[in-house]
Design a protein around this motif. Sequence first.
Motif, mmCIF file in Angstrom:
data_model
loop_
_atom_site.group_PDB
_atom_site.id
_atom_site.type_symbol
_atom_site.label_atom_id
_atom_site.label_comp_id
_atom_site.label_asym_id
_atom_site.label_seq_id
_atom_site.Cartn_x
_atom_site.Cartn_y
_atom_site.Cartn_z
ATOM 1 N N LEU A 184 -15.163 -44.232 -21.131
ATOM 2 C CA LEU A 184 -14.170 -44.653 -22.118
ATOM 3 C C LEU A 184 -13.376 -45.852 -21.596
ATOM 4 C CD1 LEU A 184 -13.181 -43.610 -24.922
ATOM 5 C CD2 LEU A 184 -11.289 -42.535 -23.682
ATOM 6 N N ILE A 192 -16.509 -53.355 -24.891
ATOM 7 C CA ILE A 192 -16.067 -53.947 -26.165
ATOM 8 C C ILE A 192 -15.753 -55.445 -25.995
ATOM 9 C CG2 ILE A 192 -14.344 -53.839 -28.027
ATOM 10 C CD1 ILE A 192 -16.369 -51.570 -28.101
ATOM 11 N N PHE A 241 -24.958 -50.734 -23.982
ATOM 12 C CA PHE A 241 -24.578 -50.294 -25.327
ATOM 13 C C PHE A 241 -25.433 -49.127 -25.805
ATOM 14 C CE2 PHE A 241 -22.981 -54.724 -25.251
ATOM 15 C CZ PHE A 241 -21.642 -54.388 -25.271
ATOM 16 N N LYS A 245 -23.054 -45.294 -26.097
ATOM 17 C CA LYS A 245 -22.968 -45.379 -27.552
ATOM 18 C C LYS A 245 -21.672 -44.781 -28.099
ATOM 19 C CE LYS A 245 -27.044 -44.633 -29.394
ATOM 20 N NZ LYS A 245 -28.223 -44.064 -30.127
ATOM 21 N N THR A 248 -18.416 -46.589 -27.091
ATOM 22 C CA THR A 248 -18.427 -47.921 -27.689
ATOM 23 C C THR A 248 -18.077 -47.850 -29.167
ATOM 24 O OG1 THR A 248 -20.151 -48.638 -26.141
ATOM 25 C CG2 THR A 248 -19.846 -49.967 -28.102
ATOM 26 N N ILE A 249 -18.712 -46.932 -29.870
ATOM 27 C CA ILE A 249 -18.476 -46.844 -31.319
ATOM 28 C C ILE A 249 -17.055 -46.358 -31.611
ATOM 29 C CG2 ILE A 249 -19.190 -45.612 -33.418
ATOM 30 C CD1 ILE A 249 -22.092 -46.109 -32.533
ATOM 31 N N GLU A 250 -16.557 -45.447 -30.781
ATOM 32 C CA GLU A 250 -15.165 -45.003 -30.955
ATOM 33 C C GLU A 250 -14.199 -46.183 -30.792
ATOM 34 O OE1 GLU A 250 -13.878 -41.777 -28.413
ATOM 35 O OE2 GLU A 250 -11.762 -42.217 -28.837
ATOM 36 N N MET A 251 -14.404 -46.970 -29.742
ATOM 37 C CA MET A 251 -13.492 -48.085 -29.472
ATOM 38 C C MET A 251 -13.668 -49.226 -30.489
ATOM 39 S SD MET A 251 -11.340 -47.466 -27.241
ATOM 40 C CE MET A 251 -11.192 -45.722 -26.887
ATOM 41 N N LEU A 252 -14.903 -49.410 -30.940
ATOM 42 C CA LEU A 252 -15.141 -50.403 -31.992
ATOM 43 C C LEU A 252 -14.369 -50.035 -33.255
ATOM 44 C CD1 LEU A 252 -18.886 -51.482 -32.067
ATOM 45 C CD2 LEU A 252 -16.858 -52.943 -31.915
ATOM 46 N N MET B 200 -7.949 -57.454 -29.339
ATOM 47 C CA MET B 200 -8.511 -56.693 -28.207
ATOM 48 C C MET B 200 -7.411 -56.234 -27.270
ATOM 49 S SD MET B 200 -11.386 -55.649 -26.921
ATOM 50 C CE MET B 200 -10.792 -54.218 -26.015
ATOM 51 N N VAL B 203 -5.285 -53.503 -28.943
ATOM 52 C CA VAL B 203 -5.969 -52.204 -28.946
ATOM 53 C C VAL B 203 -5.826 -51.536 -27.583
ATOM 54 C CG1 VAL B 203 -8.235 -51.095 -28.991
ATOM 55 C CG2 VAL B 203 -7.633 -52.759 -30.757
ATOM 56 N N LEU B 207 -3.826 -47.665 -26.674
ATOM 57 C CA LEU B 207 -4.655 -46.470 -26.534
ATOM 58 C C LEU B 207 -3.901 -45.350 -25.845
ATOM 59 C CD1 LEU B 207 -8.017 -48.004 -25.354
ATOM 60 C CD2 LEU B 207 -7.591 -46.878 -27.533
ATOM 61 N N VAL B 210 -6.525 -44.089 -22.575
ATOM 62 C CA VAL B 210 -6.697 -44.917 -21.384
ATOM 63 C C VAL B 210 -5.334 -45.505 -21.049
ATOM 64 C CG1 VAL B 210 -7.839 -46.984 -20.456
ATOM 65 C CG2 VAL B 210 -9.078 -45.475 -22.021
ATOM 66 N N LEU B 259 -20.312 -58.034 -36.555
ATOM 67 C CA LEU B 259 -19.942 -56.951 -35.645
ATOM 68 C C LEU B 259 -20.492 -55.614 -36.150
ATOM 69 C CD1 LEU B 259 -18.323 -56.358 -33.037
ATOM 70 C CD2 LEU B 259 -16.327 -55.912 -34.464
ATOM 71 N N GLN B 263 -22.969 -53.041 -34.381
ATOM 72 C CA GLN B 263 -22.575 -51.630 -34.269
ATOM 73 C C GLN B 263 -23.685 -50.730 -34.800
ATOM 74 O OE1 GLN B 263 -18.571 -50.728 -35.575
ATOM 75 N NE2 GLN B 263 -19.148 -48.668 -36.256
ATOM 76 N N ILE B 266 -26.446 -50.528 -32.334
ATOM 77 C CA ILE B 266 -26.089 -49.609 -31.251
ATOM 78 C C ILE B 266 -26.279 -48.163 -31.716
ATOM 79 C CG2 ILE B 266 -24.152 -48.725 -29.879
ATOM 80 C CD1 ILE B 266 -23.072 -51.644 -29.830
ATOM 81 N N ARG B 267 -25.775 -47.857 -32.895
ATOM 82 C CA ARG B 267 -25.838 -46.482 -33.407
ATOM 83 C C ARG B 267 -27.274 -46.021 -33.598
ATOM 84 N NH1 ARG B 267 -25.969 -44.508 -38.049
ATOM 85 N NH2 ARG B 267 -25.512 -46.466 -39.134
ATOM 86 N N LEU B 274 -30.557 -55.885 -30.117
ATOM 87 C CA LEU B 274 -29.462 -56.203 -29.192
ATOM 88 C C LEU B 274 -29.922 -57.227 -28.159
ATOM 89 C CD1 LEU B 274 -28.006 -52.617 -28.581
ATOM 90 C CD2 LEU B 274 -27.014 -54.426 -29.995
ATOM 91 N N PHE B 278 -28.345 -60.954 -27.615
ATOM 92 C CA PHE B 278 -27.664 -61.306 -26.360
ATOM 93 C C PHE B 278 -28.381 -62.455 -25.638
ATOM 94 C CE2 PHE B 278 -26.208 -56.584 -25.937
ATOM 95 C CZ PHE B 278 -25.389 -56.761 -27.035
#
Lengths: 307, 307
Positions: A184, A192, A241, A245, A248-252, B200, B203, B207, B210, B259, B263, B266-267, B274, B278
């Motif tokens: 996390l 991210i 990524f 997963k 990353t998706i939570e933070m996105l 960024m 965020v 949190l 964190v 984005l 995402q 990734i999912r 990806l 990149f």
Amino acid sequence: MSTPVYEKVALLGLGLIAGSIAWACRRDDVAGEIRGYARSAESRDKTRKLGFCDVVCDSAVEAVQDADLVVLAVPVGAMGPLAREIAPHLKPGCTVTDVGSVKRTVIEEVAPHIPEGVHFVPAHPMAGTEHSGPDAGFASLYDNRWCLIVPTPGTPEADVARLEAFWHRLGANTERMEADHHDLVCAVVSHIPHLIAYTMVGVADDLSKVSEKEVIKFSAAGFRDFTRIAASDPTMWRDVFLTNKEATIEMLGRFTEELFALQRAIRTGDGEQLHAYFTRTRAIRRGILQAGQDTDKPDFGRAKVDP
Amino acid sequence: MSTPVYEKVALLGLGLIAGSIAWACRRDDVAGEIRGYARSAESRDKTRKLGFCDVVCDSAVEAVQDADLVVLAVPVGAMGPLAREIAPHLKPGCTVTDVGSVKRTVIEEVAPHIPEGVHFVPAHPMAGTEHSGPDAGFASLYDNRWCLIVPTPGTPEADVARLEAFWHRLGANTERMEADHHDLVCAVVSHIPHLIAYTMVGVADDLSKVSEKEVIKFSAAGFRDFTRIAASDPTMWRDVFLTNKEATIEMLGRFTEELFALQRAIRTGDGEQLHAYFTRTRAIRRGILQAGQDTDKPDFGRAKVDP
């Protein structure tokens, strides 16, 4: 002359991270002997010429023979198969560690292969540059950076402490962390930011209304900073990524929520909200400078300020 | 000794941009005399001590007396009222320019106040650092950077060319551009990168899972680069977003679309997509390095690589 922390160290993967480990080992005699292996013959040849390993082996199995510390320094997706390959050849009592940017998946994929009497101590040095490959490494990469240590249950304290001592001698600070929390934290401070940078550069590359030439010429207005991060190794980041997963998706989700809130403030002309937001974010920068984690020189020191 | 491009230059606003103009003028005798004014008494006092203006005036009206070039170097939202205030006091035949990051709005708000016989030539130097205020300026800020010139209809070519000559002598390249295209280009290379960086950092600051301490300690993994941009002047950036609303929101739409596509990759675990993405983004970085718009040193030169 300093005493080595491990007599024989095997580096599997010969990129920026392994190269920097080797150079930092040489700087302070942290390892008695360094053996290295990379899947690519080109990387092995380059490493032989660069000379940061005592021996460059033509197989991973050969490299780990008699090693006291085996460092898995390959993309996260390659860790499991590599661990399986070397497992039968590990010296009893040796330590296996890794440098992967994701810890939960690496533990799930590597730990089952580790034989009885060998200890797996996952680690993650939080350092790097946008360059990759054997010639990208340098001795001071880890100086004053943090290496997160993610011990798995049942590992003797002495083995964990020894790996920490190794990283301290490479110049790094260490902190122990639980795997899920690690993933996390890294999603926020690393994954991210990289995904956003890749996206920003991808969007600019893809616009029909603004030419690529314009994007390049005028990049000093902010954009160029994103291109450095987006020049990082594609294989490494694909694996990050795919394997981190969930975090990353939570933070996105948090990121886009926040972005939409700012977009709404722009659309409705809420200058107060924007000003307050842009003021609040300055505090973290100050904290980072105070912690010695970045330079205060304008533009990261790129600007040639007159004395 | 070089010949000045303008005999008398008035700088209204005494921040990073005006300070750097003044220092660069002094480096090569680009101006005969430099007069300055800032609304804040503290900035005026600082400027007197720093010595980059020949005279620091206590009013804008006083500063523009007899000036051959008047530079509006205040946040975009303050340009219109300032132009109205100085308009009756401008010397016939003089040039008024600005340094605002948005051009359509500045033209709409400034041009109506400019009297007959005075020429308004909007400009935008694409350079800056995260620092602000009178003490942030330095002579080389504009060296090899681009200054966009956005002439309005009816301005004599000689007046536009003279302002270009001024910027060339400050070290910059110039390019002429139409106002709406300027605002779109800047949304891509500057405004969206800043908004994303602010988001960024916001965020991470917000949190609960964190800690801020963790974010700061481990920031070298990518996050710290965003904090530099997000340390930029809040008032300047509030005004940019409020006045370049349309282009910002259009580009934000493109950004979030992209984005979400990543995402989704990734999912669904689409590693190929990806990796291809990149890899593609590396090309723009190479273009920027080739154009001399950034350093190739690892980590912008922050990494102390051994020789």
